[in-house]
Write an enzyme that holds these catalytic residues in place. Structure first.
Site, PDB file in Angstrom:
ATOM      1  N   GLU A   1       0.432 -37.881  28.135  1.00 43.96           N
ATOM      2  CA  GLU A   1      -0.554 -36.832  27.856  1.00 43.96           C
ATOM      3  C   GLU A   1      -1.943 -37.405  27.583  1.00 43.96           C
ATOM      4  O   GLU A   1      -2.872 -36.659  27.279  1.00 43.96           O
ATOM      5  CB  GLU A   1      -0.095 -35.997  26.654  1.00 43.96           C
ATOM      6  CG  GLU A   1       1.164 -35.190  26.925  1.00 43.96           C
ATOM      7  CD  GLU A   1       1.567 -34.307  25.754  1.00 43.96           C
ATOM      8  OE1 GLU A   1       0.953 -34.441  24.667  1.00 43.96           O
ATOM      9  OE2 GLU A   1       2.476 -33.478  25.937  1.00 43.96           O
TER      10      GLU A   1
ATOM     11  N   ASP B   1      15.814   7.681   5.686  1.00 44.20           N
ATOM     12  CA  ASP B   1      14.478   7.743   5.089  1.00 44.20           C
ATOM     13  C   ASP B   1      14.504   7.467   3.600  1.00 44.20           C
ATOM     14  O   ASP B   1      13.514   6.998   3.034  1.00 44.20           O
ATOM     15  CB  ASP B   1      13.856   9.130   5.326  1.00 44.20           C
ATOM     16  CG  ASP B   1      13.403   9.342   6.751  1.00 44.20           C
ATOM     17  OD1 ASP B   1      13.227   8.346   7.474  1.00 44.20           O
ATOM     18  OD2 ASP B   1      13.223  10.511   7.150  1.00 44.20           O
TER      19      ASP B   1
ATOM     20  N   HIS C   1      -1.654 -40.995  19.228  1.00 45.39           N
ATOM     21  CA  HIS C   1      -0.321 -40.455  18.997  1.00 45.39           C
ATOM     22  C   HIS C   1       0.739 -41.510  19.317  1.00 45.39           C
ATOM     23  O   HIS C   1       1.695 -41.711  18.562  1.00 45.39           O
ATOM     24  CB  HIS C   1      -0.079 -39.221  19.880  1.00 45.39           C
ATOM     25  CG  HIS C   1      -0.687 -37.958  19.358  1.00 45.39           C
ATOM     26  ND1 HIS C   1      -2.027 -37.764  19.272  1.00 45.39           N
ATOM     27  CD2 HIS C   1      -0.103 -36.816  18.904  1.00 45.39           C
ATOM     28  CE1 HIS C   1      -2.274 -36.554  18.788  1.00 45.39           C
ATOM     29  NE2 HIS C   1      -1.115 -35.947  18.553  1.00 45.39           N
TER      30      HIS C   1
ATOM     31  N   ASN D   1      -3.538   5.987   6.001  1.00 41.72           N
ATOM     32  CA  ASN D   1      -4.230   6.798   7.006  1.00 41.72           C
ATOM     33  C   ASN D   1      -4.921   5.910   8.037  1.00 41.72           C
ATOM     34  O   ASN D   1      -4.753   4.681   8.052  1.00 41.72           O
ATOM     35  CB  ASN D   1      -5.214   7.755   6.334  1.00 41.72           C
ATOM     36  CG  ASN D   1      -6.315   7.020   5.570  1.00 41.72           C
ATOM     37  OD1 ASN D   1      -6.580   5.833   5.787  1.00 41.72           O
ATOM     38  ND2 ASN D   1      -6.956   7.718   4.646  1.00 41.72           N
TER      39      ASN D   1
ATOM     40  N   TYR E   1       0.859  -1.188   0.000  1.00 42.32           N
ATOM     41  CA  TYR E   1       0.000   0.000   0.000  1.00 42.32           C
ATOM     42  C   TYR E   1       0.894   1.236   0.000  1.00 42.32           C
ATOM     43  O   TYR E   1       1.792   1.369   0.826  1.00 42.32           O
ATOM     44  CB  TYR E   1      -0.913   0.023   1.226  1.00 42.32           C
ATOM     45  CG  TYR E   1      -1.972   1.104   1.140  1.00 42.32           C
ATOM     46  CD1 TYR E   1      -3.270   0.805   0.768  1.00 42.32           C
ATOM     47  CD2 TYR E   1      -1.663   2.444   1.398  1.00 42.32           C
ATOM     48  CE1 TYR E   1      -4.236   1.792   0.657  1.00 42.32           C
ATOM     49  CE2 TYR E   1      -2.609   3.434   1.285  1.00 42.32           C
ATOM     50  CZ  TYR E   1      -3.897   3.102   0.917  1.00 42.32           C
ATOM     51  OH  TYR E   1      -4.850   4.090   0.788  1.00 42.32           O
TER      52      TYR E   1
ATOM     53  N   HIS F   1       6.614  15.932   9.823  1.00 36.83           N
ATOM     54  CA  HIS F   1       5.778  14.839   9.301  1.00 36.83           C
ATOM     55  C   HIS F   1       4.304  15.110   9.569  1.00 36.83           C
ATOM     56  O   HIS F   1       3.469  15.112   8.670  1.00 36.83           O
ATOM     57  CB  HIS F   1       6.166  13.511   9.949  1.00 36.83           C
ATOM     58  CG  HIS F   1       7.206  12.760   9.194  1.00 36.83           C
ATOM     59  ND1 HIS F   1       6.989  12.221   7.953  1.00 36.83           N
ATOM     60  CD2 HIS F   1       8.488  12.429   9.515  1.00 36.83           C
ATOM     61  CE1 HIS F   1       8.079  11.598   7.534  1.00 36.83           C
ATOM     62  NE2 HIS F   1       9.006  11.720   8.466  1.00 36.83           N
TER      63      HIS F   1
ATOM     64  N   GLU G   1      11.701   4.888  17.387  1.00 36.26           N
ATOM     65  CA  GLU G   1      11.754   4.454  15.997  1.00 36.26           C
ATOM     66  C   GLU G   1      13.129   4.768  15.409  1.00 36.26           C
ATOM     67  O   GLU G   1      13.771   3.910  14.813  1.00 36.26           O
ATOM     68  CB  GLU G   1      10.658   5.171  15.204  1.00 36.26           C
ATOM     69  CG  GLU G   1      10.655   4.844  13.719  1.00 36.26           C
ATOM     70  CD  GLU G   1       9.673   5.702  12.941  1.00 36.26           C
ATOM     71  OE1 GLU G   1       9.368   5.342  11.790  1.00 36.26           O
ATOM     72  OE2 GLU G   1       9.223   6.747  13.473  1.00 36.26           O
ATOM     73  N   HIS G   2      13.563   6.031  15.542  1.00 34.27           N
ATOM     74  CA  HIS G   2      14.876   6.464  15.055  1.00 34.27           C
ATOM     75  C   HIS G   2      15.700   6.959  16.241  1.00 34.27           C
ATOM     76  O   HIS G   2      15.215   7.765  17.032  1.00 34.27           O
ATOM     77  CB  HIS G   2      14.748   7.630  14.063  1.00 34.27           C
ATOM     78  CG  HIS G   2      13.823   7.365  12.912  1.00 34.27           C
ATOM     79  ND1 HIS G   2      12.556   7.903  12.833  1.00 34.27           N
ATOM     80  CD2 HIS G   2      13.990   6.623  11.793  1.00 34.27           C
ATOM     81  CE1 HIS G   2      11.981   7.514  11.707  1.00 34.27           C
ATOM     82  NE2 HIS G   2      12.821   6.744  11.060  1.00 34.27           N
TER      83      HIS G   2
ATOM     84  N   SER H   1       5.615   9.227  13.452  1.00 36.81           N
ATOM     85  CA  SER H   1       7.057   9.136  13.320  1.00 36.81           C
ATOM     86  C   SER H   1       7.751   9.711  14.558  1.00 36.81           C
ATOM     87  O   SER H   1       7.241  10.636  15.201  1.00 36.81           O
ATOM     88  CB  SER H   1       7.516   9.893  12.073  1.00 36.81           C
ATOM     89  OG  SER H   1       8.888   9.677  11.834  1.00 36.81           O
TER      90      SER H   1
ATOM     91  N   GLN I   1     -10.996  -0.088   1.102  1.00 41.91           N
ATOM     92  CA  GLN I   1     -11.435  -0.955  -0.001  1.00 41.91           C
ATOM     93  C   GLN I   1     -10.251  -1.626  -0.690  1.00 41.91           C
ATOM     94  O   GLN I   1     -10.347  -2.772  -1.150  1.00 41.91           O
ATOM     95  CB  GLN I   1     -12.292  -0.187  -0.998  1.00 41.91           C
ATOM     96  CG  GLN I   1     -11.613   0.936  -1.763  1.00 41.91           C
ATOM     97  CD  GLN I   1     -11.702   2.277  -1.048  1.00 41.91           C
ATOM     98  OE1 GLN I   1     -11.892   2.332   0.164  1.00 41.91           O
ATOM     99  NE2 GLN I   1     -11.593   3.361  -1.804  1.00 41.91           N
TER     100      GLN I   1
END
Length: 435
Positions: free
Chosen positions: A420, A366, A425, A219, A135, A267, A332-333, A242, A196
């Protein structure tokens, strides 16, 4: 435009932990109204296929599609975009792609096996996923770097088909994004977006073949849709805003550090920029620089709100204490802008990407350094990692028993199975045992 105020914290304060918790607090994508809308979209696409995708695309992206063929983009269209873009942009894209591909080639896992004394063979087989969906945000926005970072590792892994979806609101498509798709080797491209598009990738339609994994940013509706289809397909992550955390000993140019903080603040308003330093005077210099350089930025209003709401300048006793605070935050960074930064690398437990030294700006990561820019946010670096080739490879165990191995293991398994209470088995294992 100026920053109303940016938090100044001190790790020596008795209530520092509480202040830090408040600074880091962020509400995730959970939103009942969004989840309800997304659930309806997913159900409609699952039951009505292309017709529902067209209906929602026309409604949300202001288009006039009449058939699924209109939201498919050919390989020749991607190639044409690559030819249209300016030479400098094409060269930059190709250089970035080459670096990303070279880095990720080194992540390839390989199958392995070993033979035991009795001739039994044990091992692990590594295989790529068959189909992956990427995406990419679209319209007037241009995120060719997202195309490279998501599609190239999948292609390096050997994924059979990489399908990219990118919305085209008001029928607008960005040539840089399409050019990046051509360079990255995207196999199929559909000009759809939103929940969608996620539904089409997860469930399949008459036109869109369902995939095994969906990656890439979007989003709140895209994030909610990815969360909802997780389990039917794999996803990369539910990403938050971010983040950047900078550790500086006070000897780097304050203008450099201020701009590094601003690079994340621009950002969006929920992005987070934090500086840790044992030098109080340096924190003062960076704050002055932030105010001065902010005024020069096109996205200054966004950056100012981000810094005022979620930014912080934090005084610590030492670089070691800064690393301890950073490990708690799991950013994150993480920039480590100090003398001899490699000395501190073994102490860093939790970070998505680590940028060492005074000359290593996070922004390089980046776009073109090579490592992936799809990184864990909101403290999830404590247990997750950057997107990579390994995210598109699967592991299967391999067990090949010799007659002697079947005899030995059958006796062990039979005993444990009866312990068991699983008689079938036990008998299954023991049928291969020698009399």
């Amino acid at each position: 435009m100026t920053i109303d105020s940016i938090r100044r914290l001190n790790a020596a304060d008795s209530d520092f932990n509480a202040q830090l918790d408040q600074l880091l607090a962020w509400e995730s994508v959970a939103d009942k109204s969004v989840e309800s809308s997304v659930a309806e979209i997913l159900q409609q696409v699952r039951s009505r296929g292309d017709a529902a995708v067209i209906e929602y695309t026309n409604r949300f992206d202001r288009r006039q599609l009449t058939s699924a063929g209109e939201f498919q983009l050919s390989a020749s269209a991607m190639a044409a975009a690559l030819e249209r873009i300016p030479h400098a942009e094409r060269a930059a894209l190709e250089q970035a792609a080459e670096r990303v591909r070279d880095y990720h080639q080194r992540q390839l896992q390989v199958s392995w096996r070993y033979t035991e004394a009795d001739g039994s063979v044990l091992g692990q087989q590594i295989m790529p996923m068959e189909r992956v969906g990427v995406y990419v945000p679209g319209g007037k926005a241009s995120y060719p770097s997202s195309v490279l970072m998501n599609a190239i590792p999948a292609k390096v892994a050997g994924v059979d088909c990489v399908t990219m979806v990118v919305p085209a609101p008001d029928n607008q498509l960005n040539d840089l994004v399409l050019a990046a798709a051509a360079i990255a080797g995207v196999d199929r491209l559909y000009t759809i977006g939103g929940a969608q598009a996620v539904a089409a990738l997860a469930y399949g339609t008459e036109t869109v073949e369902k995939v095994d994994k969906i990656v890439g940013p979007g989003n709140i509706f895209v994030a909610a849709a990815k969360r909802a289809v997780f389990g039917r397909v794999a996803i990369d992550m539910i990403a938050g805003p971010s983040e950047i955390l900078v550790i500086c000993d006070g000897k780097t140019d304050p203008d450099w550090i201020a701009m590094d903080l601003l690079s994340q603040a621009e950002h969006d308003q929920q992005a987070q920029s934090i500086l840790l330093s044992p030098d109080a005077a340096f924190l003062d210099k960076v704050e002055v620089s932030l105010q001065r350089q902010l005024a020069e930025l096109p996205r200054r209003e966004i950056a100012a709100r981000s810094l005022a709401d979620r930014g912080a300048l934090i005084q610590v006793a030492s670089v070691e204490e800064a690393i301890a605070v950073s490990n708690r935050i799991a950013p994150e960074h993480l920039e480590v802008s100090v003398e001899d930064p490699e000395k501190y690398l073994p102490q860093i437990r939790h970070a998505g990407a680590i940028f060492l030294g005074r000359h290593t700006a996070e922004a390089l990561g980046d776009y073109c350094a090579g490592p992936n820019h799809v990184l864990p946010t909101s403290g999830t670096a404590r247990f997750s990692s950057p997107l990579g080739v390994y995210d598109f490879q699967k592991r299967s165990s391999v067990i090949f028993c010799s007659p002697q191995g079947a005899d030995t293991l059958g006796r062990v398994a039979g005993t444990l199975a009866r312990g068991e209470g699983l008689e079938a088995h036990a008998r299954s294992a023991e049928y291969r045992v020698k009399d």
